[in-house]
Scaffold this motif. Sequence first.
Motif, PDB file in Angstrom:
ATOM      1  N   LEU A  55       0.823  -1.211   0.000  1.00 34.92           N
ATOM      2  CA  LEU A  55       0.000   0.000   0.000  1.00 34.92           C
ATOM      3  C   LEU A  55       0.854   1.257   0.000  1.00 34.92           C
ATOM      4  O   LEU A  55       2.028   1.231   0.356  1.00 34.92           O
ATOM      5  CB  LEU A  55      -0.930   0.002   1.216  1.00 34.92           C
ATOM      6  N   ARG A  61      -7.249   6.417   1.954  1.00 35.31           N
ATOM      7  CA  ARG A  61      -8.218   5.335   1.778  1.00 35.31           C
ATOM      8  C   ARG A  61      -7.716   4.018   2.364  1.00 35.31           C
ATOM      9  O   ARG A  61      -8.520   3.157   2.739  1.00 35.31           O
ATOM     10  CB  ARG A  61      -8.521   5.112   0.292  1.00 35.31           C
ATOM     11  N   LYS A  62      -6.414   3.841   2.401  1.00 33.12           N
ATOM     12  CA  LYS A  62      -5.851   2.535   2.770  1.00 33.12           C
ATOM     13  C   LYS A  62      -6.055   2.192   4.238  1.00 33.12           C
ATOM     14  O   LYS A  62      -5.978   1.035   4.618  1.00 33.12           O
ATOM     15  CB  LYS A  62      -4.372   2.484   2.414  1.00 33.12           C
ATOM     16  N   ASN A 137      -6.456  -6.179   3.218  1.00 31.56           N
ATOM     17  CA  ASN A 137      -6.910  -4.866   2.753  1.00 31.56           C
ATOM     18  C   ASN A 137      -7.896  -4.326   3.782  1.00 31.56           C
ATOM     19  O   ASN A 137      -8.810  -5.039   4.207  1.00 31.56           O
ATOM     20  CB  ASN A 137      -7.584  -4.981   1.391  1.00 31.56           C
ATOM     21  N   SER A 139      -9.193  -0.963   3.281  1.00 30.52           N
ATOM     22  CA  SER A 139      -9.503   0.317   2.653  1.00 30.52           C
ATOM     23  C   SER A 139     -10.946   0.757   2.901  1.00 30.52           C
ATOM     24  O   SER A 139     -11.843  -0.063   3.092  1.00 30.52           O
ATOM     25  CB  SER A 139      -9.262   0.239   1.145  1.00 30.52           C
ATOM     26  N   GLU A 142     -12.068   1.269  -2.922  1.00 35.82           N
ATOM     27  CA  GLU A 142     -11.057   0.861  -3.897  1.00 35.82           C
ATOM     28  C   GLU A 142     -11.587   1.018  -5.317  1.00 35.82           C
ATOM     29  O   GLU A 142     -12.760   0.752  -5.586  1.00 35.82           O
ATOM     30  CB  GLU A 142     -10.652  -0.600  -3.692  1.00 35.82           C
ATOM     31  N   GLN A 144      -9.734  -0.622  -7.705  1.00 39.14           N
ATOM     32  CA  GLN A 144      -9.330  -1.921  -8.239  1.00 39.14           C
ATOM     33  C   GLN A 144      -8.561  -2.718  -7.190  1.00 39.14           C
ATOM     34  O   GLN A 144      -8.866  -3.833  -6.896  1.00 39.14           O
ATOM     35  CB  GLN A 144      -8.459  -1.733  -9.503  1.00 39.14           C
ATOM     36  N   CYS A 145      -7.492  -2.143  -6.652  1.00 43.60           N
ATOM     37  CA  CYS A 145      -6.558  -2.766  -5.705  1.00 43.60           C
ATOM     38  C   CYS A 145      -5.776  -3.895  -6.359  1.00 43.60           C
ATOM     39  O   CYS A 145      -6.007  -5.083  -6.111  1.00 43.60           O
ATOM     40  CB  CYS A 145      -7.240  -3.265  -4.438  1.00 43.60           C
ATOM     41  N   THR A 164     -17.072  -1.709  -2.770  1.00 49.21           N
ATOM     42  CA  THR A 164     -16.558  -1.039  -3.978  1.00 49.21           C
ATOM     43  C   THR A 164     -15.996  -2.077  -4.957  1.00 49.21           C
ATOM     44  O   THR A 164     -16.618  -3.100  -5.189  1.00 49.21           O
ATOM     45  CB  THR A 164     -15.541   0.063  -3.609  1.00 49.21           C
ATOM     46  N   MET A 166     -13.775  -4.287  -4.781  1.00 49.25           N
ATOM     47  CA  MET A 166     -13.465  -5.610  -4.234  1.00 49.25           C
ATOM     48  C   MET A 166     -14.678  -6.531  -4.253  1.00 49.25           C
ATOM     49  O   MET A 166     -14.541  -7.753  -4.161  1.00 49.25           O
ATOM     50  CB  MET A 166     -12.901  -5.469  -2.823  1.00 49.25           C
TER      51      MET A 166
END
Length: 267
Positions: A55, A61-62, A137, A139, A142, A144-145, A164, A166
Amino acid sequence: MTVRGRIFDSRKIDLALYSSVRRREQGRAPLPTDVGDRNSDRELALDGVVYTSVLCPTDGRKNWFDMIGAFCWAFRAIDDAVLVLKLTHRDCGDAIGAMLEELAKLSPFRCRVVLIDGFLSDDDYFKLAEITDFTVNTSTGEGQCLPLMEYMSMGKPAVAPDHTAMEDYVDADNAFIVASSLECARWPHDPRGVFRTRRYRLNFESLMKAYSESYDVAKNDPERYARMSESAYRKLGEHCSRAVVLKKFNAFLFETAPARLEASLAS
C-alpha cells in the motif's frame, strides 16, 4: 529475501522512543538509524503466519490505522503472527513516523509488525508472496486494488471487506470478509473539506475476528485453507486473467469495428 531499502521491525525498535508522552515533552523522535537506507541491500527473514499488504501509506483510503491496530490487539499474546506492510511511496518518512507512534500506543504486544520502505526485485516480490499466508486490505474504498488481486491470483486468501471494486472478486469462499458500512466523507482533493460523498467504515471488531479466524485456519485447518486458496486462484482467474481480458477486449474491438470503419471512411 533481499530488500533494497529500509526495514522497520517492531522487534528491533525501541517503541518507547515514539510514545505520545515523549513526543509531548521532546517532539517527534527521529527514525531509527540502523534500518539501512533506500540504496542498501538488507536480508529479511519471515516465519510464522504471515499477513501482507502492499500500500501507499499517504493514501488515506488505505486505512492502515485499523490494519495495524486490529492486528496488534488480535495477536498481542501470539508470537508467530507477522504483519508485513510493503510501502510504495517515494518518501514514506512522515508516514513511518506515524506508524511507529501508533505501534508505541499499542505496546506491549508479542506479534511482529514489519514495514518495508524500499524496492523488491521481481524474484524477491515473488518470494514475499510465497511466504505470505494471507493478503490484507482495510480500505475505505477501492477502484481496483491491484496488489490484492495479485496475491489472490497466487492463491492467497484475503482478509478484506467486500465493498466497492473488491465486491467483484472478494467473497466468503476466498476471504475472511470484514464488515463495513457507509459513512459521510470528504473528497481528498477538496480544500474545503466539505462532506459531499461517502466511504465505507470498517467494523473494528469484525476485522479482529477476521484476523483471529484466519490465523486459526492457517494453524489448525489446512483443508479449509487449501479450499480458500484454490477459490482465490480460480475466482481471480475468472475475473482478471489474460484470457478473460483478451476475450473482452476482442469483443469490444469487434463490436465497435463497424462504427470505427464508418468514421474513418467519412473522414
